[in-house]
Design a protein around this motif. Structure first.
Motif, PDB file in Angstrom:
ATOM      1  N   GLU A 160      38.510  36.651  44.837  1.00  0.00           N
ATOM      2  CA  GLU A 160      37.781  37.494  43.883  1.00  0.00           C
ATOM      3  C   GLU A 160      36.364  37.808  44.383  1.00  0.00           C
ATOM      4  O   GLU A 160      35.826  38.887  44.127  1.00  0.00           O
ATOM      5  N   MET A 161      35.755  36.862  45.126  1.00  0.00           N
ATOM      6  CA  MET A 161      34.431  37.111  45.682  1.00  0.00           C
ATOM      7  C   MET A 161      34.503  38.163  46.787  1.00  0.00           C
ATOM      8  O   MET A 161      33.649  39.060  46.865  1.00  0.00           O
ATOM      9  N   ARG A 162      35.517  38.080  47.619  1.00  0.00           N
ATOM     10  CA  ARG A 162      35.653  39.057  48.702  1.00  0.00           C
ATOM     11  C   ARG A 162      35.891  40.459  48.141  1.00  0.00           C
ATOM     12  O   ARG A 162      35.353  41.449  48.641  1.00  0.00           O
ATOM     13  N   VAL A 163      36.690  40.540  47.069  1.00  0.00           N
ATOM     14  CA  VAL A 163      36.951  41.841  46.438  1.00  0.00           C
ATOM     15  C   VAL A 163      35.663  42.377  45.815  1.00  0.00           C
ATOM     16  O   VAL A 163      35.321  43.553  45.963  1.00  0.00           O
ATOM     17  N   ARG A 164      34.924  41.496  45.115  1.00  0.00           N
ATOM     18  CA  ARG A 164      33.688  41.913  44.458  1.00  0.00           C
ATOM     19  C   ARG A 164      32.664  42.404  45.474  1.00  0.00           C
ATOM     20  O   ARG A 164      32.022  43.445  45.290  1.00  0.00           O
ATOM     21  N   GLU A 165      32.506  41.646  46.561  1.00  0.00           N
ATOM     22  CA  GLU A 165      31.521  42.025  47.567  1.00  0.00           C
ATOM     23  C   GLU A 165      31.948  43.280  48.329  1.00  0.00           C
ATOM     24  O   GLU A 165      31.099  44.075  48.752  1.00  0.00           O
ATOM     25  N   ALA A 166      33.255  43.462  48.492  1.00  0.00           N
ATOM     26  CA  ALA A 166      33.740  44.674  49.176  1.00  0.00           C
ATOM     27  C   ALA A 166      33.374  45.916  48.387  1.00  0.00           C
ATOM     28  O   ALA A 166      33.062  46.969  48.968  1.00  0.00           O
ATOM     29  N   ARG A 167      33.400  45.814  47.054  1.00  0.00           N
ATOM     30  CA  ARG A 167      33.012  46.956  46.220  1.00  0.00           C
ATOM     31  C   ARG A 167      31.537  47.309  46.419  1.00  0.00           C
ATOM     32  O   ARG A 167      31.129  48.442  46.188  1.00  0.00           O
TER      33      ARG A 167
END
Length: 230
Positions: free
Chosen positions: A122-129
């Motif tokens: 979820e952190m990787r997805v959030r930071e990718a945004r």
């Protein structure tokens, strides 16, 4: 035989430690000075000097917990290593939102020097945004967010996903930010790592009182030990 010069030097050191003791006294949880939460890291924040009260100190701690126990006060951002005889070493910590919202009694189930970091999906997805691509695994090293050491907290045989770890962002000590667990200055986490074996009891005092009854009273700097050692 003590000379006048040595006596004066001792008195000056005593005054300095007493001043530090007064500054370092924990504030109540509802004190406005404890409003250190932030979801956004700014350039000015990264220039923030760590307040003296969050530096490693020898303190007088009244507690019924056994020597070797770790007590983490997430409200005041302090970690105590209980030493017995009303003594403890106090370290300043930074607390992530996840760690700040959690309490309980756990133990150190695993330890690692220069640990690798596996950011949650979820952190990787959030930071990718936000345009920041995080690796699936980042090897240990000076640029790793987990810093020089990590102690993994277990409930029974189950990894809780919470850690006590170092940081490559020393300015974050004394704050609770958007992510992370219990972070310490690298020199401090190295010191604690060497003194806290696997199996060490860890009491995290935070919202929900899931840690149960725990009694501890920080009575400030241990002046005599600070000046004369022992």
């Amino acid at each position: 035989m003590m000379t006048v010069k040595s006596v004066l030097a001792g008195m000056l050191a005593l005054q300095m430690v007493m001043a530090a003791s007064a500054e370092a006294a924990p504030r109540p949880a509802d004190d406005p000075a404890n409003s250190t939460a932030s979801s956004v890291v700014t350039p000015d924040m990264m220039k923030r000097p760590v307040p003296d009260k969050f530096k490693r100190r020898l303190v007088r701690l009244s507690t019924s917990e056994q020597p070797g126990t770790i007590i983490i006060d997430t409200n005041n951002k302090f970690l105590y290593l209980v030493e017995g005889n009303n003594r403890a070493t106090r370290y300043g910590v930074g607390v992530g939102r996840e760690g700040f919202g959690w309490s309980g009694v756990v133990k150190i189930g695993r330890k690692e020097e220069w640990p690798s970091w596996r950011p949650p999906e979820e952190m990787r997805v959030r930071e990718a945004r936000r345009g920041h691509m995080l690796p699936v695994v980042q090897p240990g090293g000076i640029d790793n967010p987990l810093g020089a050491r990590a102690m993994y907290l277990y409930k029974g045989n189950q990894d809780t996903i919470f850690r006590i770890h170092g940081t490559n962002q020393p300015w974050s000590i004394g704050l609770n930010l958007s992510s992370g667990c219990i972070r310490m200055n690298n020199k401090d986490v190295e010191d604690l790592y060497a003194r806290a074996p696997i199996g060490t009891k860890v009491i995290v005092v935070g919202p929900g009182n899931k840690q149960g009854d725990v009694s501890y009273d920080d009575r400030g700097i241990d002046i005599l030990r600070t000046i004369f050692g022992g």
